[in-house]
Design a protein around this motif. Structure first.
Motif, PDB file in Angstrom:
ATOM      1  N   GLU A 117       1.180  -1.247  -0.043  1.00  0.00           N
ATOM      2  CA  GLU A 117      -0.506   0.278  -0.450  1.00  0.00           C
ATOM      3  C   GLU A 117       0.805   0.443   0.094  1.00  0.00           C
ATOM      4  OE1 GLU A 117       0.525  -1.567   4.890  1.00  0.00           O
ATOM      5  OE2 GLU A 117       0.730  -2.471   2.639  1.00  0.00           O
ATOM      6  N   ILE A 118       1.849   0.877   0.614  1.00  0.00           N
ATOM      7  CA  ILE A 118       2.980   2.459   0.936  1.00  0.00           C
ATOM      8  C   ILE A 118       3.929   2.346  -0.438  1.00  0.00           C
ATOM      9  CG2 ILE A 118       5.041   3.298   1.692  1.00  0.00           C
ATOM     10  CD1 ILE A 118       2.692   3.271   3.942  1.00  0.00           C
ATOM     11  N   ALA A 119       4.116   1.409  -1.061  1.00  0.00           N
ATOM     12  CA  ALA A 119       5.082   0.905  -2.275  1.00  0.00           C
ATOM     13  C   ALA A 119       4.126   1.944  -3.379  1.00  0.00           C
ATOM     14  CB  ALA A 119       5.703  -0.314  -2.380  1.00  0.00           C
ATOM     15  N   HIS A 120       2.835   1.337  -3.423  1.00  0.00           N
ATOM     16  CA  HIS A 120       2.537   1.567  -4.697  1.00  0.00           C
ATOM     17  C   HIS A 120       2.138   3.363  -4.699  1.00  0.00           C
ATOM     18  CE1 HIS A 120       1.989  -3.162  -5.441  1.00  0.00           C
ATOM     19  NE2 HIS A 120       1.412  -2.721  -6.730  1.00  0.00           N
ATOM     20  N   LEU A 121       1.437   3.628  -3.343  1.00  0.00           N
ATOM     21  CA  LEU A 121       0.917   4.749  -3.147  1.00  0.00           C
ATOM     22  C   LEU A 121       2.777   5.767  -3.539  1.00  0.00           C
ATOM     23  CD1 LEU A 121      -1.314   5.107  -0.352  1.00  0.00           C
ATOM     24  CD2 LEU A 121      -2.062   5.926  -2.470  1.00  0.00           C
ATOM     25  N   GLY A 122       3.810   5.124  -3.722  1.00  0.00           N
ATOM     26  CA  GLY A 122       4.947   6.068  -3.190  1.00  0.00           C
ATOM     27  C   GLY A 122       5.040   6.136  -4.734  1.00  0.00           C
ATOM     28  N   LEU A 123       5.568   4.561  -5.808  1.00  0.00           N
ATOM     29  CA  LEU A 123       5.916   4.570  -6.790  1.00  0.00           C
ATOM     30  C   LEU A 123       4.973   5.724  -7.778  1.00  0.00           C
ATOM     31  CD1 LEU A 123       4.288   3.302  -9.150  1.00  0.00           C
ATOM     32  CD2 LEU A 123       4.729   1.419  -7.194  1.00  0.00           C
ATOM     33  N   LEU A 124       3.760   5.992  -7.367  1.00  0.00           N
ATOM     34  CA  LEU A 124       2.587   7.407  -8.339  1.00  0.00           C
ATOM     35  C   LEU A 124       2.673   8.558  -7.669  1.00  0.00           C
ATOM     36  CD1 LEU A 124      -0.741   4.745  -8.419  1.00  0.00           C
ATOM     37  CD2 LEU A 124       0.793   5.581 -10.085  1.00  0.00           C
TER      38      LEU A 124
ATOM     39  N   GLY B 155      -6.621  -1.473   4.543  1.00  0.00           N
ATOM     40  CA  GLY B 155      -8.053  -1.867   4.365  1.00  0.00           C
ATOM     41  C   GLY B 155      -9.622  -1.118   3.714  1.00  0.00           C
ATOM     42  N   SER B 156      -8.766   0.203   4.310  1.00  0.00           N
ATOM     43  CA  SER B 156      -9.731   1.538   4.045  1.00  0.00           C
ATOM     44  C   SER B 156      -9.760   1.567   2.801  1.00  0.00           C
ATOM     45  CB  SER B 156      -9.322   2.852   4.397  1.00  0.00           C
ATOM     46  OG  SER B 156      -7.341   3.495   4.142  1.00  0.00           O
ATOM     47  N   LEU B 157      -8.370   1.287   1.759  1.00  0.00           N
ATOM     48  CA  LEU B 157      -7.884   0.824   0.515  1.00  0.00           C
ATOM     49  C   LEU B 157      -9.023  -0.247  -0.361  1.00  0.00           C
ATOM     50  CD1 LEU B 157      -4.308   1.773  -0.007  1.00  0.00           C
ATOM     51  CD2 LEU B 157      -6.085   3.638  -0.355  1.00  0.00           C
ATOM     52  N   GLU B 158      -8.353  -1.287   0.633  1.00  0.00           N
ATOM     53  CA  GLU B 158      -9.355  -2.265  -0.354  1.00  0.00           C
ATOM     54  C   GLU B 158     -11.208  -2.011   0.293  1.00  0.00           C
ATOM     55  OE1 GLU B 158      -7.549  -5.803   1.191  1.00  0.00           O
ATOM     56  OE2 GLU B 158      -5.958  -5.483   1.038  1.00  0.00           O
ATOM     57  N   ALA B 159     -11.485  -1.718   0.841  1.00  0.00           N
ATOM     58  CA  ALA B 159     -12.664  -1.494   0.840  1.00  0.00           C
ATOM     59  C   ALA B 159     -12.937  -0.794  -0.743  1.00  0.00           C
ATOM     60  CB  ALA B 159     -12.945  -0.327   2.004  1.00  0.00           C
ATOM     61  N   ALA B 160     -12.214   0.504  -0.680  1.00  0.00           N
ATOM     62  CA  ALA B 160     -12.990   0.777  -1.908  1.00  0.00           C
ATOM     63  C   ALA B 160     -13.321   0.045  -3.240  1.00  0.00           C
ATOM     64  CB  ALA B 160     -11.710   2.514  -2.284  1.00  0.00           C
ATOM     65  N   SER B 161     -12.351  -1.051  -3.396  1.00  0.00           N
ATOM     66  CA  SER B 161     -11.975  -1.952  -5.160  1.00  0.00           C
ATOM     67  C   SER B 161     -13.362  -2.634  -4.455  1.00  0.00           C
ATOM     68  CB  SER B 161     -11.131  -3.107  -4.205  1.00  0.00           C
ATOM     69  OG  SER B 161     -11.077  -4.322  -5.359  1.00  0.00           O
ATOM     70  N   MET B 162     -13.942  -3.259  -3.105  1.00  0.00           N
ATOM     71  CA  MET B 162     -15.149  -3.950  -2.149  1.00  0.00           C
ATOM     72  C   MET B 162     -16.259  -3.342  -2.218  1.00  0.00           C
ATOM     73  SD  MET B 162     -13.091  -6.202   0.271  1.00  0.00           S
ATOM     74  CE  MET B 162     -14.346  -7.440   0.939  1.00  0.00           C
TER      75      MET B 162
END
Length: 447
Positions: free
Chosen positions: A57-64, A76-83
């Motif tokens: 979660e940190i690494a993906h946000l960082g590279l973007l 969890g809050s990020l996965e909730a958005a997908s679900m």
């Protein structure tokens, strides 16, 4: 101009004796990715800022290019958005693995890569049998304040009404083969932080509730029919939940608002709710592909074809492949090498052969989000190698041109000699999208 990021999760590594003291990237036969390295520009990227845990979660946000301190609100809050699970203002969401314990030890973080269908039966039982929990403070948490949501395989979601995010929880993949009791959730603070609503549980109460939930789940799951059947078949049971990475509802700008002249439309392709959730907050359309598993048996060709189709329609595509990361967590060097070769021959080759026919240039980046070394079976914070390549020369008015440096292959050591040196913060994404010229490598950080 079209833009495609191919993310080989956890692909970076350290030398492995079994592979002749080479990393899986060095040992793998990957002619197409190596071609990108020869014809493109290379470098390394710090994806995890100092002081942060090297989770995806940190690494993906960082590279973007996102400022982690401003946007990160837990996995969890990020996965909730997908679900498509909404997070209300008074709720906390978190990742909740089903894991396999062997006595006092965490045997694995994935319950032997349990199927989604099996895990869904376990999650339904947990929701149905939730009791009231009396905390050490005397406060009572009712079943209606707690809810589990089924994700994919071992990856699930837990929401708690009134929960507090300031709890220290260890990711289970960081403690494989280690005792689990010392890793039970702990409160980060004994008192409320400023701006926390008084209606929330305190950090101490939330940690107490999570510990009680874990121990309660073990009693429920021990004799569940799904686990009895798995044990009879010689498979690892999912005999405990393990919540971690708590957060409230995030606030993020989309890529379209950050790069309005480059990214007007976009898509994310993955098998993992975390990546889909990040994509949703980035403003990307979620694209699911039949047969994707998040493992080494995923539908590589289907993902490649989906990326091609999305590139025809949209400006920006983020293609995520989890297999290399899971092989790293399993400590299987040969499998990780095979996964790299599959990404090369079944994804990159397929995409290159198609986009080179197009009149419009396509800019492609290949990189991991973080290393997952075979030696440690977990993530590290080391910089990752990347290559940026373009299918056709830039035309007048196009973004900053991509050039070739002297790198001849794609791996950790070769990328360290690339012309882009060591990038950090939003330097990679801004250069990839043609927003800025690179800083000369002679002036870059050297480690």
């Amino acid at each position: 101009m079209k833009y495609l990021i191919i993310l080989a999760d956890g692909a970076a590594d350290e030398p492995v004796e079994l592979l002749g003291d080479k990393t899986p990237l060095q040992a793998a036969r990957k002619p197409y990715i190596d071609r990108l390295a020869r014809e493109g520009v290379n470098g390394r990227l710090i994806t995890v800022p100092e002081g942060y845990h090297p989770g995806s979660e940190i690494a993906h946000l960082g590279l973007l290019g996102y400022d982690i301190s401003k946007v990160f609100e837990g996995r969890g809050s990020l996965e909730a958005a997908s679900m498509q699970v909404p997070i209300e203002r008074d709720e906390v969401a978190m990742r909740c693995n089903v894991i396999c314990l062997d006595g006092d030890i965490i045997k694995n973080h994935s319950a032997g890569n349990i199927s989604t269908q099996e895990a869904d039966e376990l999650i339904k039982t947990l929701n149905e049998q939730l009791p009231s929990f009396t905390l050490d403070s005397g406060r009572v948490v009712e079943p209606s304040d707690i809810r589990f949501f089924t994700g994919v395989s071992y990856r699930h979601l837990l929401k708690i009404k009134g929960g507090n995010k300031h709890v220290s929880c260890t990711p289970p993949h960081d403690r494989i083969g280690k005792p689990w009791k010392p890793e039970l959730p702990k409160n980060e603070y004994d008192v409320f932080r400023l701006n926390e609503p008084i209606t929330r549980l305190s950090p101490k109460e939330t940690a107490d509730l999570l510990r009680k939930l874990i121990l309660w789940s073990q009693g429920i799951l021990a004799n569940h029919p799904v686990n009895i059947k798995r044990i009879a078949e010689g498979k690892d049971p999912a005999n405990s939940i393990w919540p971690w990475s708590l957060g409230y509802r995030p606030q993020m700008q989309t890529l379209m608002s950050l790069f309005p002249e480059r990214v007007r439309t976009g898509a994310v392709i993955s098998a993992v709710d975390l990546i889909f959730g990040i994509g949703v907050y980035c403003g990307l359309d979620k694209v699911t592909v039949p047969g994707t598993t998040g493992l080494w048996d995923t539908n590589y060709e289907g993902k490649a074809d989906a990326a091609i189709e999305q590139l025809k329609q949209k400006d920006f595509v983020f293609l995520h492949i989890e297999a290399t990361d899971e092989a790293g967590h399993d400590g299987d060097a040969v499998l990780k090498k095979t996964c790299v070769e599959d990404i090369d021959s079944r994804v990159v080759a397929r995409i290159l052969k198609e986009v080179e026919k197009w009149d419009e240039p396509v800019r492609i980046a290949v990189l991991p989000d973080h290393p997952t070394p075979i030696k440690y079976r977990t993530h590290t914070t080391s910089p990752v190698p990347f290559v940026i390549w373009q299918s056709k020369p830039s035309q007048p008015g196009d973004p900053v041109a991509i050039f070739a440096d002297d790198v001849q292959s794609y791996d950790e050591d070769a990328a360290a000699k690339g012309a882009l040196g060591l990038m950090k913060d939003d330097e990679f994404i801004r250069f990839f999208l043609g927003e800025t010229l690179p800083v000369p490598s002679s002036k870059r950080i050297v480690k």
